[in-house]
Every structure is written in C-alpha cells, then in structure tokens.
Design a protein around this motif. Structure first.
Motif, mmCIF file in Angstrom:
data_model
loop_
_atom_site.group_PDB
_atom_site.id
_atom_site.type_symbol
_atom_site.label_atom_id
_atom_site.label_comp_id
_atom_site.label_asym_id
_atom_site.label_seq_id
_atom_site.Cartn_x
_atom_site.Cartn_y
_atom_site.Cartn_z
ATOM 1 N N LEU A 205 0.831 -1.204 0.000
ATOM 2 C CA LEU A 205 0.000 0.000 0.000
ATOM 3 C C LEU A 205 0.865 1.253 0.000
ATOM 4 C CD1 LEU A 205 -3.052 0.436 -0.017
ATOM 5 C CD2 LEU A 205 -2.977 0.656 2.470
ATOM 6 N N ALA A 206 1.896 1.234 0.851
ATOM 7 C CA ALA A 206 2.788 2.388 0.919
ATOM 8 C C ALA A 206 3.502 2.605 -0.416
ATOM 9 C CB ALA A 206 3.810 2.190 2.033
ATOM 10 N N TYR A 207 3.871 1.511 -1.069
ATOM 11 C CA TYR A 207 4.531 1.600 -2.365
ATOM 12 C C TYR A 207 3.633 2.321 -3.378
ATOM 13 C CZ TYR A 207 6.465 0.051 -6.855
ATOM 14 O OH TYR A 207 6.967 0.004 -8.132
ATOM 15 N N GLY A 208 2.337 1.954 -3.357
ATOM 16 C CA GLY A 208 1.404 2.571 -4.294
ATOM 17 C C GLY A 208 1.032 3.996 -3.923
ATOM 18 N N ILE A 209 0.723 4.204 -2.628
ATOM 19 C CA ILE A 209 0.284 5.531 -2.195
ATOM 20 C C ILE A 209 1.397 6.565 -2.329
ATOM 21 C CG2 ILE A 209 -0.531 6.868 -0.208
ATOM 22 C CD1 ILE A 209 -2.005 4.415 0.772
ATOM 23 N N ALA A 210 2.646 6.127 -2.120
ATOM 24 C CA ALA A 210 3.770 7.067 -2.217
ATOM 25 C C ALA A 210 3.877 7.686 -3.601
ATOM 26 C CB ALA A 210 5.070 6.355 -1.858
ATOM 27 N N LYS A 211 3.284 7.029 -4.603
ATOM 28 C CA LYS A 211 3.285 7.565 -5.966
ATOM 29 C C LYS A 211 2.380 8.799 -6.078
ATOM 30 C CE LYS A 211 5.891 4.145 -7.295
ATOM 31 N NZ LYS A 211 7.327 4.364 -7.556
ATOM 32 N N MET A 212 1.557 9.052 -5.042
ATOM 33 C CA MET A 212 0.685 10.224 -5.038
ATOM 34 C C MET A 212 1.428 11.471 -4.568
ATOM 35 S SD MET A 212 -2.855 8.631 -3.469
ATOM 36 C CE MET A 212 -3.676 10.227 -3.535
ATOM 37 N N ASP A 213 2.708 11.365 -4.411
ATOM 38 C CA ASP A 213 3.508 12.491 -3.933
ATOM 39 C C ASP A 213 3.227 13.754 -4.757
ATOM 40 O OD1 ASP A 213 5.534 13.641 -2.269
ATOM 41 O OD2 ASP A 213 6.919 13.522 -3.956
ATOM 42 N N GLY A 214 2.802 14.821 -4.076
ATOM 43 C CA GLY A 214 2.501 16.081 -4.748
ATOM 44 C C GLY A 214 1.034 16.289 -5.038
ATOM 45 N N VAL A 215 0.217 15.219 -5.002
ATOM 46 C CA VAL A 215 -1.218 15.350 -5.253
ATOM 47 C C VAL A 215 -1.851 16.202 -4.148
ATOM 48 C CG1 VAL A 215 -3.425 14.135 -5.428
ATOM 49 C CG2 VAL A 215 -1.356 13.146 -6.454
ATOM 50 N N GLY A 216 -2.592 17.234 -4.540
ATOM 51 C CA GLY A 216 -3.239 18.116 -3.564
ATOM 52 C C GLY A 216 -2.248 18.909 -2.741
ATOM 53 N N GLY A 217 -1.004 18.947 -3.181
ATOM 54 C CA GLY A 217 0.017 19.676 -2.441
ATOM 55 C C GLY A 217 0.564 18.904 -1.252
ATOM 56 N N TYR A 218 0.204 17.626 -1.135
ATOM 57 C CA TYR A 218 0.662 16.804 -0.024
ATOM 58 C C TYR A 218 1.754 15.835 -0.468
ATOM 59 C CZ TYR A 218 -3.223 18.276 2.991
ATOM 60 O OH TYR A 218 -4.086 19.010 3.775
ATOM 61 N N ALA A 219 2.700 15.605 0.426
ATOM 62 C CA ALA A 219 3.756 14.626 0.170
ATOM 63 C C ALA A 219 3.171 13.219 0.209
ATOM 64 C CB ALA A 219 4.869 14.773 1.205
ATOM 65 N N GLY A 220 3.876 12.272 -0.404
ATOM 66 C CA GLY A 220 3.385 10.900 -0.459
ATOM 67 C C GLY A 220 3.174 10.282 0.917
ATOM 68 N N TRP A 221 4.068 10.578 1.887
ATOM 69 C CA TRP A 221 3.925 9.988 3.222
ATOM 70 C C TRP A 221 2.661 10.481 3.920
ATOM 71 C CZ3 TRP A 221 3.605 13.110 7.462
ATOM 72 C CH2 TRP A 221 4.147 14.402 7.397
ATOM 73 N N ARG A 222 2.230 11.708 3.613
ATOM 74 C CA ARG A 222 0.987 12.233 4.205
ATOM 75 C C ARG A 222 -0.230 11.448 3.691
ATOM 76 N NH1 ARG A 222 1.501 16.997 6.927
ATOM 77 N NH2 ARG A 222 3.436 18.172 6.651
ATOM 78 N N TRP A 223 -0.216 11.121 2.419
ATOM 79 C CA TRP A 223 -1.335 10.362 1.850
ATOM 80 C C TRP A 223 -1.410 8.951 2.436
ATOM 81 C CZ3 TRP A 223 -5.302 12.475 -0.091
ATOM 82 C CH2 TRP A 223 -5.220 13.660 -0.814
ATOM 83 N N ILE A 224 -0.268 8.398 2.859
ATOM 84 C CA ILE A 224 -0.288 7.081 3.517
ATOM 85 C C ILE A 224 -1.158 7.149 4.769
ATOM 86 C CG2 ILE A 224 1.112 5.399 4.804
ATOM 87 C CD1 ILE A 224 3.414 5.991 2.878
ATOM 88 N N PHE A 225 -0.958 8.177 5.588
ATOM 89 C CA PHE A 225 -1.739 8.341 6.812
ATOM 90 C C PHE A 225 -3.207 8.663 6.513
ATOM 91 C CE2 PHE A 225 2.376 9.885 9.008
ATOM 92 C CZ PHE A 225 2.691 8.584 9.387
ATOM 93 N N ILE A 226 -3.420 9.595 5.590
ATOM 94 C CA ILE A 226 -4.784 10.070 5.320
ATOM 95 C C ILE A 226 -5.666 8.956 4.752
ATOM 96 C CG2 ILE A 226 -6.157 11.633 3.888
ATOM 97 C CD1 ILE A 226 -3.800 13.650 4.092
ATOM 98 N N LEU A 227 -5.202 8.292 3.706
ATOM 99 C CA LEU A 227 -6.029 7.272 3.059
ATOM 100 C C LEU A 227 -6.250 6.051 3.955
ATOM 101 C CD1 LEU A 227 -4.756 7.356 -0.636
ATOM 102 C CD2 LEU A 227 -6.745 8.484 0.371
ATOM 103 N N GLU A 228 -5.229 5.637 4.686
ATOM 104 C CA GLU A 228 -5.400 4.482 5.563
ATOM 105 C C GLU A 228 -6.301 4.823 6.745
ATOM 106 O OE1 GLU A 228 -1.572 2.790 6.486
ATOM 107 O OE2 GLU A 228 -1.106 2.431 4.368
ATOM 108 N N GLY A 229 -6.263 6.070 7.213
ATOM 109 C CA GLY A 229 -7.169 6.496 8.274
ATOM 110 C C GLY A 229 -8.615 6.523 7.808
ATOM 111 N N LEU A 230 -8.846 7.025 6.607
ATOM 112 C CA LEU A 230 -10.212 7.068 6.067
ATOM 113 C C LEU A 230 -10.759 5.658 5.838
ATOM 114 C CD1 LEU A 230 -9.882 10.012 3.497
ATOM 115 C CD2 LEU A 230 -11.074 10.036 5.711
ATOM 116 N N LEU A 231 -9.894 4.736 5.421
ATOM 117 C CA LEU A 231 -10.315 3.345 5.243
ATOM 118 C C LEU A 231 -10.776 2.747 6.575
ATOM 119 C CD1 LEU A 231 -10.537 0.742 3.553
ATOM 120 C CD2 LEU A 231 -8.121 0.316 4.058
#
Length: 510
Positions: A205-231
C-alpha cells in the motif's frame, strides 16, 4: 482425587462427534461409547448438535471482521515506518531520536488505557464499543497526515495509543467468550495473522500511495496516513452489523447450539467435565485485584516481552533495516511482503497443530527458538557485506514471532478463570506486555545502521529471558496440576468451583 487415567473420563461435548474414534478399536466398546455420548447429549438438550457445524458458523460470523479490525489497527500503528523512508523525518525537520520518541509515546497511552477499555467491553456491548474506538483511531490517523511539526506528530501518536488500546486485548478476551480453550489458539492465530498480513499489505500500500507524492500539495507519506485512516473509519461504520455480542444472544445459532457453546465453555477447565460456577455478572473490584495479584500474569510477562520486543522492533523498523542493506525505498517496501506472508501462513498452521495436540508451551518455545536463531544470524552477518544473509536472518526471526505471539496470549488467557478476572488479567498482561514496544522502539538507532548490532543483541537477550520464563511457567503449572490431582475430595474447600483458577477442580493447560 482419583487419577483420570485410571477412570475413563465422562465424554465431554467436544467428543460427541468423535466419540466413535477413541483409543480402542473394539466395535463393542465403540458402540457403547457412542450410546453413552448420545445419551448425555439428549439429557443436556444437545441432541442433533454437531460441533464442527457450530464452529464453522462461529468462524464465518466472527473471525473475518475481527481480522479486518486488527489488520487496520496494525496497519495504522506501523505505517509510520513506511512513512519514514518516504520523507517524513526530513519534511518535519526531525532528528533520529525524535522519531524514536514518537514511536515510544504510543505505548505509554496504549498500556494505560487497556484495562479500563477491557472492563468497558465487558460492561458494554462489543458491537458498539469496538467500532467506536475504531472510528476514534481512524480519525486520529487521518489527522496525522496533516501535522506540520514534531509536536503535532507526537500528540497524534499519543492519542492513537488511547484509541487503539482496547482492540487487541478486547478481541483476545472476546474470543475466549466463544471458543473453549482447546479451540482458541487457531482462532487467535487467524485473527492475529492479520497483523502479518498488515505488514505485507502496508508495504504494498505504501509503495502505491507514495506515488501520489505532490497530489493536492501533499507529500506521499501524508497520503499514507490520510487514506489508511479514512479506510479505517469506513470499515468502522460497517463493523456494528458484523460483530455479535455473545453466544447467549447469537441469532445465527439455534437454541440447542447456544446451550452447547455455553456448556462447553463452562466445563473447559474442569478435571472431570464438571460445569464450573460462573462469577456474578455484576462488576466487582475484587476481580481486578485478583488479576493484579495473580502470579502467572507477572511470570508470563517476561515470556510476553521475549516475543513482543522483537515483534515491535521488526514491525516499526523493518523497512528501514532492509533499506539500509542497500536497497531503494520502493524495493525495501516490497521486500517486506514475502516475510509477512510466510509468517501468517506458518502462524495459522502452527496454531492448528497446537489446538489438535492441546499443548501450548512446546510450540511457544520452538518458535521463540526460531526468533533467537534469526537474530543470531543477523548479528553474525553484520559487517560482512552479505545483505542476503542479513535478510534471511530477519526472515527467520519474523517467521518465529508471528506463531509465538498468539500462542502465548492464548496460553495465559485459557489459564485465567472468571469473565471479569480474565478481562482484567488479559488487559494487564497485554498492556504491561506492550511496554516492550516502548523499549524496542529505541533499540534500532539511526547511528547503528546498517548492522544494527545493538538492536539485534537486545532483541536476542529478551528472547532468551522469555524462553526461560516459559519453561518456569510450564513447570509451575505441572506442579500445581499434580498437586490438585493428588487431593482427596474431602479436602476441598466449600464451593470449590466458585474459586476460578484457584479451585482444586481447575487444571492449567500446558
């Protein structure tokens, strides 16, 4: 008391189905045993109840959701290790010691809140309490993705410990309300194997989510926390409809099956299949005091630390350890997957065999030995420029950790009698046991990379002490069981079956 080996045991409920495959192959004896077992089933109102069918019903209705809950909990607890190698430390301008401290503080609140949470689980309905705390930690996890400094990350990790505190001890206790002790470890392993799957899933999951780096102005590591928390929050909204509170209210069981399950639980600890008296349903502080004063909890803690120190040390630092062997971040994330998948498979197989053999300590000691061997390989290969050997050592250690952990939790849980005492005892045991996470989160220091000799050596020391504690615990159980076997019924105190695990009728599982 007359030795049970000299007098045939009264057939227990779990033997109804298998009453024709006992020790003797004489047709007349087999027929007689079946008649006796069937007569007992009729007299107790269990005619037509098939244990395999009942277990299958419970497994289908209980285990998948419990496993999903723990998978998400372990995913949310350990994904900080994945976020670290994706830039978390640099973006928040943190030092190595500060990062380790964010790992440590989680276990402080996690330990403190486990006991009150388990008592609330007993008092409230599991179908309400477990989803409620799940929503709480999902929200905290999502907020972790928007912190801007070390203080913010520290605060969210503290609150994550508060929210997650009730899940593992709560579910471990919850399983004991449904399954007798000779059936419990397989279910504990199915549930706990979600942790190893979470480790594998976390890397993917981290491998895939880290590819979102820069989306919405957020770094890839931030999306790891956000998406897994929403799940986590999403699954929590479904959970109340998939969690059943107790066998007494289980609508998926027939009336006879409900009585069968309850009776099976009440005779599980007795030497002669005697139905033990249950404690009052009303909470009393003496149950908690009894748990705090129980010698087996304090001795078992050393065994628990011998497993959980390696468990948390590996789960929090595995991506970093592999990356420091010379691999890229992406490759390190992916190399965690086969380790965890193998560990999950071995854990389930080992638990199945352990339940079949009705033994706990031999399996715990075997897999703790594997943990020790794994760390010895890591230490021996340090500084020799052989990353493959180091990786193999970690592989062996993890494959030992995941079967040993459910074994040790199940072993203690089935040797504590009384619902409130067991709930309190398991919370104390798991809560104080998880202080190992606070310790091991500081074992692997950035300045020790890539050999991490100090971390591996400390883990090995804890394993050795844990193995000694497991041997002493088994010897103590054997001594007490033999002493109780030798007692004459005339020596029993008044109402012996109301004394829980201190009763002369109670036998510890080995």
């Amino acid at each position: 008391m007359v030795d049970s080996k000299e007098n045939p045991e009264k057939p227990s409920l779990h033997q109804f189905e298998d009453s024709t495959v006992q020790d003797s192959f004489d047709d007349g004896v087999l027929k007689e045993k079946k008649i006796v077992a069937d007569a007992e089933a009729v007299s107790l109102g269990f005619e037509g109840v098939d244990e395999k069918t009942v277990l299958r019903k419970m497994d289908i209705r209980l285990i998948p959701m419990l496993s999903a809950l723990y998978l998400l909990a372990f995913l949310d607890r350990g994904n900080i290790g994945n976020a670290k190698i994706e830039g978390l430390i640099d973006d928040l301008h943190m030092t190595g010691p500060q990062y380790n401290w964010t790992l440590t503080v989680f276990f402080f609140t996690y330990c403190v809140f486990e006991l009150p949470s388990n008592l609330l689980l007993k008092k409230l309905r599991p179908s309400r309490w477990l989803p409620l705390i799940m929503v709480a930690w999902g929200i905290v996890m999502t907020l972790m993705g928007v912190v801007n400094n070390y203080g913010g990350l520290l605060a969210t990790r503290l609150m994550l410990g508060v929210a997650e505190a009730g899940l593992y001890p709560g579910v471990a206790y919850y399983i004991t309300l449904w399954y007798p002790r000779h059936r419990a470890q397989f279910r504990q392993a199915l549930f706990f194997s979600a942790a190893s799957v979470a480790g594998a899933f976390s890397g993917l999951l981290a491998y895939g989510i880290a590819k979102m780096d820069g989306v919405g102005g957020y770094a890839g590591w931030r999306w790891i926390f956000i998406l897994e928390g929403l799940l986590t929050v999403l699954v929590a909204l479904i959970a109340p409809f998939a969690i059943h509170d107790s066998p007494e209210t289980a609508t998926f069981l027939t009336e006879a099956e409900r009585r069968f399950v309850i009776h099976s639980l009440r005779i599980q600890n007795s030497a002669d299949n005697h139905e033990m008296v249950q404690e009052d349903d009303k909470f009393q502080m003496r149950y908690v005091i009894d748990a705090f004063l129980d010698w087996q909890i304090w001795l078992g803690l050393f065994m628990y630390w011998g497993i959980t120190c390696p468990l948390y040390g590996i789960s929090l630092f595995l991506p970093s350890i592999i990356k420091d062997l010379g691999y890229t971040s992406s490759t390190a994330q992916l190399l965690t997957v086969p380790i965890y998948i193998t560990a999950a498979i071995v854990a389930v197989i080992a638990a199945y065999v352990s339940d079949r053999r009705k033994q706990r300590s031999p399996f715990i000691l075997f897999f703790m030995g594997m943990i020790g061997i794994g760390f010895i390989i890591c230490i021996a290969s340090a500084g020799r420029d052989v990353p493959g050997v180091m990786y193999f050592g970690i592989f062996v250690a993890v494959v030992g950790i995941y079967p040993a952990f459910p074994g040790n939790v199940t072993w203690l849980s089935v040797n504590i009698a009384g619902d409130y005492k067991r709930a309190a005892g398991m919370a104390i045991y798991i809560g104080l046991g998880n202080l190992a996470g606070a310790m091991s989160s500081n074992f692997y220091r950035s300045q020790d990379a890539p050999e991490y000799i100090l971390g591996h050596s400390l883990e090995l020391a804890f394993v050795v002490v844990g193995m000694i504690a497991a041997v002493v615990l088994r010897m103590a159980y054997q001594h007490i069981n033999k002493k109780r076997d030798a007692m004459d019924p005339s020596e029993y105190p008044e109402n012996p079956d109301s004394l829980g695990d201190r009763s002369p009728l109670f036998r510890y599982m080995l």
